[in-house]
Design a protein around this motif. Structure first.
Motif, PDB file in Angstrom:
ATOM      1  N   UNK A 237     -28.638 -65.583  15.319  1.00 24.77           N
ATOM      2  CA  UNK A 237     -29.880 -64.910  15.668  1.00 24.77           C
ATOM      3  C   UNK A 237     -30.070 -65.197  17.149  1.00 24.77           C
ATOM      4  N   UNK A 238     -30.149 -64.140  17.953  1.00 24.25           N
ATOM      5  CA  UNK A 238     -30.141 -64.290  19.410  1.00 24.25           C
ATOM      6  C   UNK A 238     -31.339 -63.599  20.053  1.00 24.25           C
ATOM      7  N   UNK A 239     -31.812 -64.186  21.140  1.00 27.30           N
ATOM      8  CA  UNK A 239     -32.795 -63.549  22.004  1.00 27.30           C
ATOM      9  C   UNK A 239     -32.126 -63.414  23.361  1.00 27.30           C
ATOM     10  N   UNK A 240     -31.899 -62.170  23.780  1.00 27.66           N
ATOM     11  CA  UNK A 240     -31.155 -61.889  25.006  1.00 27.66           C
ATOM     12  C   UNK A 240     -31.950 -60.951  25.904  1.00 27.66           C
ATOM     13  N   UNK A 241     -31.685 -60.970  27.211  1.00 25.47           N
ATOM     14  CA  UNK A 241     -32.320 -59.971  28.078  1.00 25.47           C
ATOM     15  C   UNK A 241     -31.880 -58.565  27.653  1.00 25.47           C
ATOM     16  N   UNK A 242     -32.802 -57.620  27.648  1.00 24.17           N
ATOM     17  CA  UNK A 242     -32.508 -56.250  27.196  1.00 24.17           C
ATOM     18  C   UNK A 242     -31.404 -55.597  28.010  1.00 24.17           C
ATOM     19  N   UNK A 243     -31.195 -56.045  29.258  1.00 27.03           N
ATOM     20  CA  UNK A 243     -30.176 -55.402  30.085  1.00 27.03           C
ATOM     21  C   UNK A 243     -28.741 -55.776  29.694  1.00 27.03           C
ATOM     22  N   UNK A 244     -28.566 -56.656  28.695  1.00 30.64           N
ATOM     23  CA  UNK A 244     -27.204 -56.939  28.222  1.00 30.64           C
ATOM     24  C   UNK A 244     -26.693 -55.822  27.320  1.00 30.64           C
ATOM     25  N   UNK A 245     -27.597 -54.962  26.857  1.00 27.70           N
ATOM     26  CA  UNK A 245     -27.201 -53.842  25.999  1.00 27.70           C
ATOM     27  C   UNK A 245     -26.592 -52.747  26.865  1.00 27.70           C
ATOM     28  N   UNK A 246     -25.288 -52.517  26.677  1.00 24.16           N
ATOM     29  CA  UNK A 246     -24.549 -51.512  27.442  1.00 24.16           C
ATOM     30  C   UNK A 246     -24.370 -50.259  26.587  1.00 24.16           C
ATOM     31  N   UNK A 247     -24.295 -49.078  27.208  1.00 25.16           N
ATOM     32  CA  UNK A 247     -24.055 -47.864  26.419  1.00 25.16           C
ATOM     33  C   UNK A 247     -22.654 -47.891  25.803  1.00 25.16           C
ATOM     34  N   UNK A 248     -22.518 -47.206  24.674  1.00 29.28           N
ATOM     35  CA  UNK A 248     -21.220 -47.088  24.021  1.00 29.28           C
ATOM     36  C   UNK A 248     -20.378 -46.094  24.808  1.00 29.28           C
ATOM     37  N   UNK A 249     -19.178 -46.496  25.232  1.00 27.53           N
ATOM     38  CA  UNK A 249     -18.341 -45.536  25.964  1.00 27.53           C
ATOM     39  C   UNK A 249     -17.966 -44.365  25.066  1.00 27.53           C
ATOM     40  N   UNK A 250     -17.974 -43.147  25.594  1.00 24.93           N
ATOM     41  CA  UNK A 250     -17.575 -41.988  24.801  1.00 24.93           C
ATOM     42  C   UNK A 250     -16.064 -41.828  24.891  1.00 24.93           C
ATOM     43  N   UNK A 251     -15.447 -41.743  23.730  1.00 26.43           N
ATOM     44  CA  UNK A 251     -13.994 -41.598  23.641  1.00 26.43           C
ATOM     45  C   UNK A 251     -13.726 -40.447  22.678  1.00 26.43           C
ATOM     46  N   UNK A 252     -13.271 -39.327  23.197  1.00 27.66           N
ATOM     47  CA  UNK A 252     -12.990 -38.170  22.330  1.00 27.66           C
ATOM     48  C   UNK A 252     -14.239 -37.767  21.579  1.00 27.66           C
ATOM     49  N   UNK A 253     -14.122 -37.640  20.267  1.00 28.62           N
ATOM     50  CA  UNK A 253     -15.261 -37.282  19.425  1.00 28.62           C
ATOM     51  C   UNK A 253     -16.173 -38.492  19.293  1.00 28.62           C
TER      52      UNK A 253
ATOM     53  N   UNK B 287     -24.210 -46.339  16.464  1.00 27.17           N
ATOM     54  CA  UNK B 287     -24.240 -47.401  17.471  1.00 27.17           C
ATOM     55  C   UNK B 287     -25.241 -47.072  18.568  1.00 27.17           C
ATOM     56  N   UNK B 288     -26.097 -48.044  18.859  1.00 27.38           N
ATOM     57  CA  UNK B 288     -27.076 -47.876  19.926  1.00 27.38           C
ATOM     58  C   UNK B 288     -26.523 -48.407  21.246  1.00 27.38           C
ATOM     59  N   UNK B 289     -25.516 -49.269  21.148  1.00 25.24           N
ATOM     60  CA  UNK B 289     -24.914 -49.829  22.346  1.00 25.24           C
ATOM     61  C   UNK B 289     -24.008 -50.999  21.996  1.00 25.24           C
ATOM     62  N   UNK B 290     -23.513 -51.664  23.046  1.00 22.63           N
ATOM     63  CA  UNK B 290     -22.638 -52.820  22.903  1.00 22.63           C
ATOM     64  C   UNK B 290     -23.285 -53.989  23.640  1.00 22.63           C
ATOM     65  N   UNK B 291     -23.305 -55.146  22.985  1.00 20.36           N
ATOM     66  CA  UNK B 291     -23.816 -56.365  23.598  1.00 20.36           C
ATOM     67  C   UNK B 291     -22.620 -57.263  23.873  1.00 20.36           C
ATOM     68  N   UNK B 292     -22.418 -57.611  25.142  1.00 22.08           N
ATOM     69  CA  UNK B 292     -21.370 -58.570  25.499  1.00 22.08           C
ATOM     70  C   UNK B 292     -22.036 -59.942  25.576  1.00 22.08           C
ATOM     71  N   UNK B 293     -21.607 -60.862  24.686  1.00 19.19           N
ATOM     72  CA  UNK B 293     -22.230 -62.190  24.629  1.00 19.19           C
ATOM     73  C   UNK B 293     -21.191 -63.229  24.240  1.00 19.19           C
ATOM     74  N   UNK B 294     -21.113 -64.304  25.002  1.00 17.67           N
ATOM     75  CA  UNK B 294     -20.187 -65.414  24.721  1.00 17.67           C
ATOM     76  C   UNK B 294     -18.753 -64.943  24.514  1.00 17.67           C
ATOM     77  N   UNK B 295     -18.310 -64.012  25.323  1.00 20.05           N
ATOM     78  CA  UNK B 295     -16.932 -63.524  25.232  1.00 20.05           C
ATOM     79  C   UNK B 295     -16.676 -62.589  24.067  1.00 20.05           C
TER      80      UNK B 295
END
Length: 147
Positions: A94-110, A117-125
């Motif tokens: 259970x994490x509390x992170x700054x909202x700016x860690x949420x990155x958009x999902x890259x579009x790949x083909x379809x 998916x609302x986005x990607x969170x990069x956290x602790x590798x």
């Protein structure tokens, strides 16, 4: 602004949802199967007098299903006014992170498969896929089963 999330595992991947959508987290318990339900519906479970559908989240996301184990968990959530249980391999954090860690999902083909998916969170590798449960269960055939 802070983002409060609960992270969980499905197979070898990490996913998360907003903590505000979570009612509780339970250990795995058998669900009662129902006939003619979609493939991602395992069955129903009695949650203190409330009968809720249990969804195999891996199957819902197009991943291979697996037999629940003693480490599996049911994440009881509310989406679009319905209470639904999500079967996951285990809750990681259970994490509390700054909202700016949420990155958009890259579009790949379809991008049809990325609709949940609302986005990607990069956290602790790790890369954690942020799921939007409202979109995932919008107009869902699960709705008639939900409490």
């Amino acid at each position: 602004m802070m983002l409060e999330i609960i992270a969980f595992r499905l197979r070898e991947q990490e996913f998360c949802v907003r903590t505000t959508t979570i009612r509780e987290i339970r250990g795995w318990g058998p669900a009662t199967p129902l006939p003619h339900t979609p493939p991602d519906v395992i069955g129903v479970m009695n949650l203190r007098g409330l009968v809720i559908p249990i969804i195999d989240l891996a199957t819902k996301l197009g991943m291979a299903s697996a037999e629940p184990t003693e480490r599996s968990a049911i994440v009881v959530t509310e989406a679009n006014g319905f209470v639904i249980g999500l079967l996951v391999d285990g809750v990681s954090d259970i994490l509390t992170l700054p909202a700016d860690v949420l990155q958009p999902v890259p579009t790949v083909g379809s991008s049809a498969g990325l609709a949940h998916a609302e986005g990607i969170v990069a956290h602790d590798g790790k890369m954690i896929c942020f799921l939007n449960l409202e979109r995932m269960f919008q107009g869902s055939e699960t709705a008639p089963l939900a409490a």
